[in-house]
Design a protein around this motif. Structure first.
Motif, PDB file in Angstrom:
ATOM      1  N   LEU A 126       0.888  -1.167   0.000  1.00  0.00           N
ATOM      2  CA  LEU A 126       0.000   0.000   0.000  1.00  0.00           C
ATOM      3  C   LEU A 126       0.921   1.210   0.000  1.00  0.00           C
ATOM      4  O   LEU A 126       1.532   1.526   1.016  1.00  0.00           O
ATOM      5  CB  LEU A 126      -0.910  -0.006   1.238  1.00  0.00           C
ATOM      6  CG  LEU A 126      -1.989   1.071   1.286  1.00  0.00           C
ATOM      7  CD1 LEU A 126      -3.058   0.842   0.207  1.00  0.00           C
ATOM      8  CD2 LEU A 126      -2.641   1.131   2.670  1.00  0.00           C
ATOM      9  N   GLU A 127       1.037   1.863  -1.150  1.00  0.00           N
ATOM     10  CA  GLU A 127       2.090   2.842  -1.335  1.00  0.00           C
ATOM     11  C   GLU A 127       1.641   4.272  -1.043  1.00  0.00           C
ATOM     12  O   GLU A 127       1.541   5.126  -1.933  1.00  0.00           O
ATOM     13  CB  GLU A 127       2.704   2.699  -2.731  1.00  0.00           C
ATOM     14  CG  GLU A 127       3.403   1.347  -2.882  1.00  0.00           C
ATOM     15  CD  GLU A 127       4.326   1.241  -4.075  1.00  0.00           C
ATOM     16  OE1 GLU A 127       5.222   0.396  -4.042  1.00  0.00           O
ATOM     17  OE2 GLU A 127       4.125   1.999  -5.062  1.00  0.00           O
ATOM     18  N   GLY A 128       1.382   4.509   0.231  1.00  0.00           N
ATOM     19  CA  GLY A 128       1.159   5.848   0.739  1.00  0.00           C
ATOM     20  C   GLY A 128       0.093   6.636   0.024  1.00  0.00           C
ATOM     21  O   GLY A 128      -0.944   6.097  -0.384  1.00  0.00           O
ATOM     22  N   THR A 129       0.356   7.935  -0.148  1.00  0.00           N
ATOM     23  CA  THR A 129      -0.628   8.788  -0.812  1.00  0.00           C
ATOM     24  C   THR A 129      -0.517   8.688  -2.332  1.00  0.00           C
ATOM     25  O   THR A 129      -1.139   9.473  -3.050  1.00  0.00           O
ATOM     26  CB  THR A 129      -0.491  10.249  -0.349  1.00  0.00           C
ATOM     27  OG1 THR A 129       0.860  10.685  -0.529  1.00  0.00           O
ATOM     28  CG2 THR A 129      -0.864  10.372   1.124  1.00  0.00           C
ATOM     29  N   GLY A 130       0.285   7.720  -2.801  1.00  0.00           N
ATOM     30  CA  GLY A 130       0.173   7.312  -4.199  1.00  0.00           C
ATOM     31  C   GLY A 130      -1.038   6.413  -4.365  1.00  0.00           C
ATOM     32  O   GLY A 130      -1.849   6.589  -5.273  1.00  0.00           O
ATOM     33  N   SER A 131      -1.177   5.458  -3.443  1.00  0.00           N
ATOM     34  CA  SER A 131      -2.305   4.518  -3.469  1.00  0.00           C
ATOM     35  C   SER A 131      -3.561   5.108  -2.850  1.00  0.00           C
ATOM     36  O   SER A 131      -4.677   4.798  -3.269  1.00  0.00           O
ATOM     37  CB  SER A 131      -1.930   3.242  -2.709  1.00  0.00           C
ATOM     38  OG  SER A 131      -0.824   2.598  -3.300  1.00  0.00           O
ATOM     39  N   THR A 184      -3.335   5.499  -7.563  1.00  0.00           N
ATOM     40  CA  THR A 184      -4.567   6.294  -7.632  1.00  0.00           C
ATOM     41  C   THR A 184      -4.264   7.741  -7.993  1.00  0.00           C
ATOM     42  O   THR A 184      -5.006   8.373  -8.756  1.00  0.00           O
ATOM     43  CB  THR A 184      -5.293   6.244  -6.272  1.00  0.00           C
ATOM     44  OG1 THR A 184      -5.349   4.898  -5.799  1.00  0.00           O
ATOM     45  CG2 THR A 184      -6.703   6.806  -6.382  1.00  0.00           C
ATOM     46  N   ASN A 185      -3.170   8.288  -7.448  1.00  0.00           N
ATOM     47  CA  ASN A 185      -2.920   9.718  -7.631  1.00  0.00           C
ATOM     48  C   ASN A 185      -2.426  10.083  -9.026  1.00  0.00           C
ATOM     49  O   ASN A 185      -2.140  11.247  -9.292  1.00  0.00           O
ATOM     50  CB  ASN A 185      -1.966  10.255  -6.557  1.00  0.00           C
ATOM     51  CG  ASN A 185      -0.518   9.851  -6.759  1.00  0.00           C
ATOM     52  OD1 ASN A 185      -0.166   9.143  -7.704  1.00  0.00           O
ATOM     53  ND2 ASN A 185       0.345  10.289  -5.857  1.00  0.00           N
ATOM     54  N   VAL A 186      -2.339   9.102  -9.920  1.00  0.00           N
ATOM     55  CA  VAL A 186      -2.022   9.415 -11.308  1.00  0.00           C
ATOM     56  C   VAL A 186      -3.294   9.761 -12.087  1.00  0.00           C
ATOM     57  O   VAL A 186      -3.269  10.556 -13.020  1.00  0.00           O
ATOM     58  CB  VAL A 186      -1.284   8.242 -11.991  1.00  0.00           C
ATOM     59  CG1 VAL A 186      -1.002   8.547 -13.449  1.00  0.00           C
ATOM     60  CG2 VAL A 186       0.027   7.960 -11.275  1.00  0.00           C
ATOM     61  N   MET A 187      -4.410   9.157 -11.665  1.00  0.00           N
ATOM     62  CA  MET A 187      -5.658   9.386 -12.396  1.00  0.00           C
ATOM     63  C   MET A 187      -6.632  10.313 -11.650  1.00  0.00           C
ATOM     64  O   MET A 187      -7.692  10.631 -12.151  1.00  0.00           O
ATOM     65  CB  MET A 187      -6.353   8.059 -12.725  1.00  0.00           C
ATOM     66  CG  MET A 187      -6.566   7.065 -11.592  1.00  0.00           C
ATOM     67  SD  MET A 187      -7.893   7.436 -10.397  1.00  0.00           S
ATOM     68  CE  MET A 187      -9.322   7.395 -11.457  1.00  0.00           C
ATOM     69  N   MET A 188      -6.234  10.779 -10.465  1.00  0.00           N
ATOM     70  CA  MET A 188      -7.178  11.546  -9.645  1.00  0.00           C
ATOM     71  C   MET A 188      -6.424  12.467  -8.688  1.00  0.00           C
ATOM     72  O   MET A 188      -5.414  12.084  -8.109  1.00  0.00           O
ATOM     73  CB  MET A 188      -8.053  10.568  -8.855  1.00  0.00           C
ATOM     74  CG  MET A 188      -9.134  11.185  -8.008  1.00  0.00           C
ATOM     75  SD  MET A 188     -10.105   9.863  -7.208  1.00  0.00           S
ATOM     76  CE  MET A 188     -11.319  10.848  -6.345  1.00  0.00           C
ATOM     77  N   ALA A 189      -6.914  13.690  -8.536  1.00  0.00           N
ATOM     78  CA  ALA A 189      -6.342  14.653  -7.599  1.00  0.00           C
ATOM     79  C   ALA A 189      -7.467  15.279  -6.782  1.00  0.00           C
ATOM     80  O   ALA A 189      -8.508  15.640  -7.333  1.00  0.00           O
ATOM     81  CB  ALA A 189      -5.563  15.732  -8.346  1.00  0.00           C
ATOM     82  N   PHE A 233       0.095  13.395 -17.218  1.00  0.00           N
ATOM     83  CA  PHE A 233       0.150  13.644 -15.771  1.00  0.00           C
ATOM     84  C   PHE A 233      -0.792  14.736 -15.293  1.00  0.00           C
ATOM     85  O   PHE A 233      -0.557  15.365 -14.258  1.00  0.00           O
ATOM     86  CB  PHE A 233       1.594  13.934 -15.326  1.00  0.00           C
ATOM     87  CG  PHE A 233       2.512  12.748 -15.528  1.00  0.00           C
ATOM     88  CD1 PHE A 233       2.530  11.712 -14.612  1.00  0.00           C
ATOM     89  CD2 PHE A 233       3.315  12.666 -16.657  1.00  0.00           C
ATOM     90  CE1 PHE A 233       3.348  10.614 -14.814  1.00  0.00           C
ATOM     91  CE2 PHE A 233       4.144  11.566 -16.859  1.00  0.00           C
ATOM     92  CZ  PHE A 233       4.154  10.529 -15.930  1.00  0.00           C
ATOM     93  N   ALA A 234      -1.896  14.926 -16.021  1.00  0.00           N
ATOM     94  CA  ALA A 234      -2.877  15.926 -15.605  1.00  0.00           C
ATOM     95  C   ALA A 234      -3.688  15.479 -14.382  1.00  0.00           C
ATOM     96  O   ALA A 234      -4.408  16.292 -13.794  1.00  0.00           O
ATOM     97  CB  ALA A 234      -3.822  16.255 -16.759  1.00  0.00           C
TER      98      ALA A 234
END
Length: 301
Positions: A126-131, A184-189, A233-234
């Motif tokens: 579970l990779e932090g605030t990436g996941s 997750t943080n690649v497709m959502m902010a 990376f939007a």
């Protein structure tokens, strides 16, 4: 933020990070370009009054992805530091207690450390605030499941931090196949009053509706980006606070240039925008502006 000393394309992460590309440059040249991009990025943030704490990586560790600290650590308002299990073995060496000492030297208070890293022995990650994409105001956490985001461990995290879990699957097209997006943080902010999201990556209509329903329930304006924009990376943005308590959405210049005028105007309705060129870091590392910042919510001592 961690300044790189040995940045390169990490072969251990490339197996499921489909954003990484080989630039066909020598590693020394890649690292030099990454350092220049890092320094310029920090300069641009500080010019807008964002408080940035930097620390240098250590050559002895051989940690090519240390520039992305948000994957191994997160900091919380209750004084808790969270340390996470990492998919790539060479990324586990990024974890450093001296960073906690640096934060305490900067006046932050650490009361507790939650350590989930034993899950690595079970092949669970579970990779932090990436996941984990946190809406700290509404106590919700969003997670796109992947090899780097285990459902059971995510639920355990949500129980520990009293968050409501919003779970879904997000995919991208790779050589005509639909494959999981690694973070997750690649497709959502997530921002205070809006969210940027690639809904096209959520193939299951029920899951897509559930995510949108939660965002709208909490009063977020949903700014939809395409899968092509996501590949620029939007979706990898972070909202920060600058001078005079002003909010900014931080992104790379590549991400900014991929946005339409309408999307930019919608974001600027809510906050300012900061962007900086991160081309080498994005190409080799498969991560962007958001991944480079481990935001600190710790209380002041």
């Amino acid at each position: 933020m961690v300044r790189p000393v040995n940045f390169r394309m990490n072969e251990q992460t490339a197996v499921n990070n489909y954003f990484q590309e080989d630039p066909h440059l020598k590693n020394a040249e890649i690292n030099k370009k990454a350092q220049e991009e890092f320094d310029q990025f920090v300069k641009v943030l500080r010019e807008q009054g964002v408080h940035v704490i930097t620390i240098s990586d250590n050559l002895e560790r051989d940690t090519p992805d240390s520039i992305f600290p948000n994957n191994w650590v997160s900091f919380h308002q209750n004084g808790t530091v969270c340390v996470y299990p990492m998919f790539a073995e060479n990324r586990r060496k990024e974890r450093r207690e001296d960073i906690f000492e640096l934060l305490e030297d900067n006046g932050f208070q650490i009361d507790n450390i939650m350590d989930y890293t034993a899950a690595e022995d079970e092949g669970v990650f579970l990779e932090g605030t990436g996941s984990i994409l946190m809406d700290r105001v509404h106590q919700k956490a969003y997670c796109a499941l992947s090899e780097r985001a285990d459902e059971d461990l995510f639920i355990e995290f949500c129980e520990d931090f009293d968050c409501f879990p919003v779970i879904f699957h997000a995919n991208q097209t790779v050589e005509d196949k639909r494959l999981p997006i690694y973070h997750t943080n690649v497709m959502m902010a997530m921002a205070e009053t809006f969210a940027v999201i690639c809904l096209d990556s959520i193939d299951d209509k029920k899951e897509r509706k559930n995510v949108v329903d939660h965002l709208k329930m909490d009063g977020k304006e949903v700014i939809r980006i395409t899968e092509e924009q996501m590949c620029h990376f939007a979706g990898n943005m972070l909202q920060v606070i600058g001078a005079n308590d002003q909010r900014f959405m931080v992104m790379s210049t590549q991400a900014y240039n991929s946005l339409s005028d309408a999307q930019i105007k919608t974001i600027e309705k809510h906050c300012g925008i900061i962007h900086s060129p991160l081309d080498t870091i994005e190409t080799c590392g498969g991560g962007s502006a958001r991944c480079m910042m481990a935001e600190v919510f710790l209380p002041k001592a």
